[in-house]
Design a protein around this motif. Structure first.
Motif, PDB file in Angstrom:
ATOM      1  N   VAL A  85     -10.557   0.963  -7.631  1.00  0.00           N
ATOM      2  CA  VAL A  85      -9.341   1.547  -8.194  1.00  0.00           C
ATOM      3  C   VAL A  85      -8.104   0.790  -7.719  1.00  0.00           C
ATOM      4  CG1 VAL A  85      -7.886   3.610  -8.286  1.00  0.00           C
ATOM      5  CG2 VAL A  85     -10.362   3.838  -8.440  1.00  0.00           C
ATOM      6  N   GLN A  86      -8.072   0.451  -6.453  1.00  0.00           N
ATOM      7  CA  GLN A  86      -6.919  -0.262  -5.906  1.00  0.00           C
ATOM      8  C   GLN A  86      -6.679  -1.586  -6.627  1.00  0.00           C
ATOM      9  OE1 GLN A  86      -7.282  -1.158  -1.722  1.00  0.00           O
ATOM     10  NE2 GLN A  86      -5.168  -1.823  -1.524  1.00  0.00           N
ATOM     11  N   LYS A 133       1.708  16.129  -1.426  1.00  0.00           N
ATOM     12  CA  LYS A 133       2.850  15.233  -1.227  1.00  0.00           C
ATOM     13  C   LYS A 133       2.546  14.198  -0.144  1.00  0.00           C
ATOM     14  CE  LYS A 133       7.489  15.227   0.749  1.00  0.00           C
ATOM     15  NZ  LYS A 133       8.527  16.043   1.433  1.00  0.00           N
ATOM     16  N   LEU A 134       2.026  14.639   0.983  1.00  0.00           N
ATOM     17  CA  LEU A 134       1.763  13.735   2.098  1.00  0.00           C
ATOM     18  C   LEU A 134       0.643  12.763   1.784  1.00  0.00           C
ATOM     19  CD1 LEU A 134       2.066  16.275   5.047  1.00  0.00           C
ATOM     20  CD2 LEU A 134       3.597  14.347   4.579  1.00  0.00           C
ATOM     21  N   MET A 135      -0.424  13.244   1.140  1.00  0.00           N
ATOM     22  CA  MET A 135      -1.538  12.352   0.812  1.00  0.00           C
ATOM     23  C   MET A 135      -1.126  11.330  -0.245  1.00  0.00           C
ATOM     24  SD  MET A 135      -3.807  13.076   2.970  1.00  0.00           S
ATOM     25  CE  MET A 135      -4.947  11.821   2.367  1.00  0.00           C
ATOM     26  N   ARG A 136      -0.294  11.734  -1.190  1.00  0.00           N
ATOM     27  CA  ARG A 136       0.159  10.770  -2.197  1.00  0.00           C
ATOM     28  C   ARG A 136       1.056   9.702  -1.585  1.00  0.00           C
ATOM     29  NH1 ARG A 136       0.927  14.216  -7.873  1.00  0.00           N
ATOM     30  NH2 ARG A 136      -1.322  14.311  -8.290  1.00  0.00           N
ATOM     31  N   GLU A 137       1.857  10.077  -0.618  1.00  0.00           N
ATOM     32  CA  GLU A 137       2.654   9.074   0.091  1.00  0.00           C
ATOM     33  C   GLU A 137       1.728   8.070   0.781  1.00  0.00           C
ATOM     34  OE1 GLU A 137       5.191  11.091   2.815  1.00  0.00           O
ATOM     35  OE2 GLU A 137       6.518  11.908   1.254  1.00  0.00           O
ATOM     36  N   PHE A 138       0.676   8.574   1.387  1.00  0.00           N
ATOM     37  CA  PHE A 138      -0.287   7.712   2.068  1.00  0.00           C
ATOM     38  C   PHE A 138      -1.023   6.803   1.083  1.00  0.00           C
ATOM     39  CE2 PHE A 138      -4.831   7.333   3.295  1.00  0.00           C
ATOM     40  CZ  PHE A 138      -4.685   6.420   4.344  1.00  0.00           C
ATOM     41  N   TYR A 139      -1.455   7.365  -0.047  1.00  0.00           N
ATOM     42  CA  TYR A 139      -2.249   6.606  -1.008  1.00  0.00           C
ATOM     43  C   TYR A 139      -1.444   5.516  -1.742  1.00  0.00           C
ATOM     44  CZ  TYR A 139      -6.231   9.774  -0.507  1.00  0.00           C
ATOM     45  OH  TYR A 139      -7.302  10.481  -0.014  1.00  0.00           O
ATOM     46  N   ARG A 140      -0.137   5.580  -1.670  1.00  0.00           N
ATOM     47  CA  ARG A 140       0.671   4.510  -2.273  1.00  0.00           C
ATOM     48  C   ARG A 140       0.315   3.151  -1.659  1.00  0.00           C
ATOM     49  NH1 ARG A 140       5.713   7.735  -1.545  1.00  0.00           N
ATOM     50  NH2 ARG A 140       5.892   9.107  -3.356  1.00  0.00           N
ATOM     51  N   ASN A 143      -2.385   1.687  -3.839  1.00  0.00           N
ATOM     52  CA  ASN A 143      -2.185   1.617  -5.287  1.00  0.00           C
ATOM     53  C   ASN A 143      -2.919   2.749  -6.005  1.00  0.00           C
ATOM     54  OD1 ASN A 143      -1.015   0.345  -7.542  1.00  0.00           O
ATOM     55  ND2 ASN A 143      -2.842  -0.862  -7.953  1.00  0.00           N
ATOM     56  N   ILE A 144      -2.940   3.923  -5.375  1.00  0.00           N
ATOM     57  CA  ILE A 144      -3.714   5.067  -5.868  1.00  0.00           C
ATOM     58  C   ILE A 144      -2.840   6.311  -5.934  1.00  0.00           C
ATOM     59  CG2 ILE A 144      -5.471   6.760  -5.110  1.00  0.00           C
ATOM     60  CD1 ILE A 144      -7.160   4.387  -4.160  1.00  0.00           C
ATOM     61  N   ILE A 145      -3.051   7.122  -6.958  1.00  0.00           N
ATOM     62  CA  ILE A 145      -2.525   8.485  -7.004  1.00  0.00           C
ATOM     63  C   ILE A 145      -3.727   9.416  -7.084  1.00  0.00           C
ATOM     64  CG2 ILE A 145      -2.213   8.388  -9.532  1.00  0.00           C
ATOM     65  CD1 ILE A 145       0.126  10.389  -9.128  1.00  0.00           C
ATOM     66  N   ASN A 146      -3.709  10.464  -6.278  1.00  0.00           N
ATOM     67  CA  ASN A 146      -4.876  11.342  -6.170  1.00  0.00           C
ATOM     68  C   ASN A 146      -4.666  12.677  -6.877  1.00  0.00           C
ATOM     69  OD1 ASN A 146      -2.956  11.965  -3.999  1.00  0.00           O
ATOM     70  ND2 ASN A 146      -4.464  13.477  -3.354  1.00  0.00           N
ATOM     71  N   PHE A 147      -5.787  13.244  -7.326  1.00  0.00           N
ATOM     72  CA  PHE A 147      -5.813  14.573  -7.931  1.00  0.00           C
ATOM     73  C   PHE A 147      -7.007  15.339  -7.350  1.00  0.00           C
ATOM     74  CE2 PHE A 147      -3.661  11.873 -10.948  1.00  0.00           C
ATOM     75  CZ  PHE A 147      -2.606  12.647 -11.392  1.00  0.00           C
ATOM     76  N   ALA A 148      -6.858  16.660  -7.242  1.00  0.00           N
ATOM     77  CA  ALA A 148      -7.959  17.481  -6.732  1.00  0.00           C
ATOM     78  C   ALA A 148      -9.187  17.306  -7.614  1.00  0.00           C
ATOM     79  CB  ALA A 148      -7.547  18.952  -6.700  1.00  0.00           C
ATOM     80  N   TYR A 247      -9.345   9.608  -7.901  1.00  0.00           N
ATOM     81  CA  TYR A 247      -8.380   8.554  -7.611  1.00  0.00           C
ATOM     82  C   TYR A 247      -8.043   7.830  -8.911  1.00  0.00           C
ATOM     83  CZ  TYR A 247      -9.319   8.795  -2.528  1.00  0.00           C
ATOM     84  OH  TYR A 247      -9.427   9.194  -1.228  1.00  0.00           O
ATOM     85  N   VAL A 248      -6.754   7.618  -9.159  1.00  0.00           N
ATOM     86  CA  VAL A 248      -6.306   6.925 -10.363  1.00  0.00           C
ATOM     87  C   VAL A 248      -5.454   5.723  -9.960  1.00  0.00           C
ATOM     88  CG1 VAL A 248      -5.008   7.127 -12.522  1.00  0.00           C
ATOM     89  CG2 VAL A 248      -6.312   9.084 -11.665  1.00  0.00           C
ATOM     90  N   ASN A 249      -5.733   4.592 -10.570  1.00  0.00           N
ATOM     91  CA  ASN A 249      -4.924   3.398 -10.340  1.00  0.00           C
ATOM     92  C   ASN A 249      -3.479   3.682 -10.769  1.00  0.00           C
ATOM     93  OD1 ASN A 249      -3.746   0.808 -11.884  1.00  0.00           O
ATOM     94  ND2 ASN A 249      -4.937   0.123 -10.128  1.00  0.00           N
ATOM     95  N   THR A 250      -2.537   3.363  -9.895  1.00  0.00           N
ATOM     96  CA  THR A 250      -1.133   3.698 -10.145  1.00  0.00           C
ATOM     97  C   THR A 250      -0.599   3.077 -11.429  1.00  0.00           C
ATOM     98  OG1 THR A 250      -0.750   3.869  -7.757  1.00  0.00           O
ATOM     99  CG2 THR A 250       1.187   3.656  -9.162  1.00  0.00           C
ATOM    100  N   LYS A 251      -0.930   1.829 -11.683  1.00  0.00           N
ATOM    101  CA  LYS A 251      -0.452   1.157 -12.893  1.00  0.00           C
ATOM    102  C   LYS A 251      -1.011   1.831 -14.140  1.00  0.00           C
ATOM    103  CE  LYS A 251      -0.121  -3.383 -15.117  1.00  0.00           C
ATOM    104  NZ  LYS A 251      -0.480  -4.834 -15.021  1.00  0.00           N
ATOM    105  N   ALA A 252      -2.310   2.182 -14.090  1.00  0.00           N
ATOM    106  CA  ALA A 252      -2.927   2.860 -15.233  1.00  0.00           C
ATOM    107  C   ALA A 252      -2.269   4.218 -15.467  1.00  0.00           C
ATOM    108  CB  ALA A 252      -4.420   3.025 -15.008  1.00  0.00           C
ATOM    109  N   TYR A 253      -2.006   4.936 -14.377  1.00  0.00           N
ATOM    110  CA  TYR A 253      -1.369   6.255 -14.501  1.00  0.00           C
ATOM    111  C   TYR A 253       0.036   6.134 -15.073  1.00  0.00           C
ATOM    112  CZ  TYR A 253       0.521  10.822 -13.244  1.00  0.00           C
ATOM    113  OH  TYR A 253       1.120  12.055 -13.289  1.00  0.00           O
TER     114      TYR A 253
END
Length: 360
Positions: A85-86, A133-140, A143-148, A247-253
């Motif tokens: 994903v990254q 919020k905290l996990m999304r800051e970390f996953y940046r 290059n990832i945005i997370n969803f449950a 996990y979703v690739n940030t560019k794709a999202y």
């Protein structure tokens, strides 16, 4: 011109009144994504969450947004999905974040850490607390945005060739144990092994490992662990409420329209709820069948639990002193856990304790 304008407006009004106006998503472009899972298709509960999510996305977009789902090993190794994903090799993955604690221990907090939150508390932290919020800051950083992506609920403590009668029996124990919990087992004298779900049975059967944990009765029965290790322990102190993630690739999202982003998020929450509902419905039946076929059920001895708790807290203190990412997220997590346990000890625990003592 006025007459033609009136006709055009009247025509549109008629379509809207008839309820047959095309949905906004019908005007969106066709999208095709690939999702790489860390799980085998044989585990319909945990693997199935990806299928539930993809089906819902397709339904809500009239088939315009399709996500093909691929089991662990089909597109990449089960533990290779973060890199996939990254790097944008795939747009999406479904996995257990703690598998990747070797990259940074903070991954584990987004899933489960020993003596952490239960499933409801984890969802509360993620949705209403600062967890997402905290996990999304970390996953940046990846290059990832997370969803449950689901929760198994509290897990069992695994299958053992020999009984665990005291903490001394943990010494030298070669155990397949998920991700971060291996750090604690190691401090207790055990030898942790991080093995994908589809490979655990053969390792246990051949004696490469002495014990293994996965999730709970339904999955464990499917994997056949009871055939090669008769002693089944509880509770899984390392997984009180492990959350899976999409996990979703940030560019794709970022390339999605606001409508598609909303649909994707709604679909992930559907899968999130669906997974635990399946486990909660199927585990009781499977446990009865396992015990009926000869499985010996044991609670971990008190000294094992106490040693595990002590070593877990020591690990967390050490990490807070050397990993800034961990410290930032764990401090918030720990404060939330303290307040949740204060609340749960009254209403939830009081009700559960009474109900489980009744002959219904």
């Amino acid at each position: 011109m006025e007459r033609r304008s009136f006709v055009r407006k009247a025509g549109l009004a008629g379509v809207l009144a008839a309820g047959s106006a095309p949905a906004i998503v019908h005007a969106q472009a066709q999208i095709r994504w690939r999702l790489a899972s860390s799980f085998p298709k044989s585990l319909d509960t945990i693997w199935g969450a990806a299928e539930v999510m993809a089906k819902k996305v397709s339904e809500m977009t009239g088939g315009k947004f399709q996500i093909s789902t691929h089991a662990g090993g089909e597109l990449m190794p089960p533990f290779g999905v973060v890199d996939g994903v990254q790097q944008g090799t795939v747009e999406m993955a479904h996995t257990a974040p703690y598998y990747f604690f070797g990259k940074d221990e903070t991954f584990a907090i987004g899933c489960a850490i020993p003596f952490g939150l239960n499933s409801r508390q984890m969802t509360a932290w993620m949705v209403e607390g600062n967890g997402m919020k905290l996990m999304r800051e970390f996953y940046r950083n990846y290059n990832i945005i997370n969803f449950a992506g689901g929760n198994t609920g509290a897990q069992m403590g695994g299958w053992y060739r020999k009984e665990i009668k005291s903490v001394a029996d943990v010494k030298g124990l070669k155990m397949r144990i998920g991700g971060f919990a291996g750090r604690v087992l190691e401090r207790m004298g055990g030898v942790p092994q991080n093995i994908p779900g589809g490979e655990i049975y053969s390792a246990l059967e051949k004696g490469t490992i002495d014990a293994a944990e996965w999730v709970g009765p339904y999955d464990d029965q499917k994997l056949g662990f009871n055939k090669v290790a008769p002693n089944y322990y509880y509770p899984g102190w390392w997984e009180g409420g492990p959350q899976l993630d999409f996990y979703v690739n940030t560019k794709a999202y970022d390339s999605l329209t606001p409508e598609y982003k909303a649909i994707l998020e709604a679909a992930t929450y559907t899968a999130h709820v669906d997974m635990q509902a399946k486990y909660d419905a199927k585990n009781p039946i499977a446990l009865k069948q396992l015990v009926g076929s000869g499985t010996k059920l044991f609670r971990f001895p008190k000294d094992v639990m106490e040693a595990a708790f002590k070593e877990s807290m020591a690990v967390y203190a050490e990490l807070s002193g050397k990993n800034p990412n961990w410290k930032k997220v764990y401090e918030d997590y720990a404060n939330f856990r303290r307040d949740q346990n204060l609340w749960f000890r009254f209403a939830e625990a009081g009700f559960d304790d009474f109900m489980q003592s009744q002959k219904l």
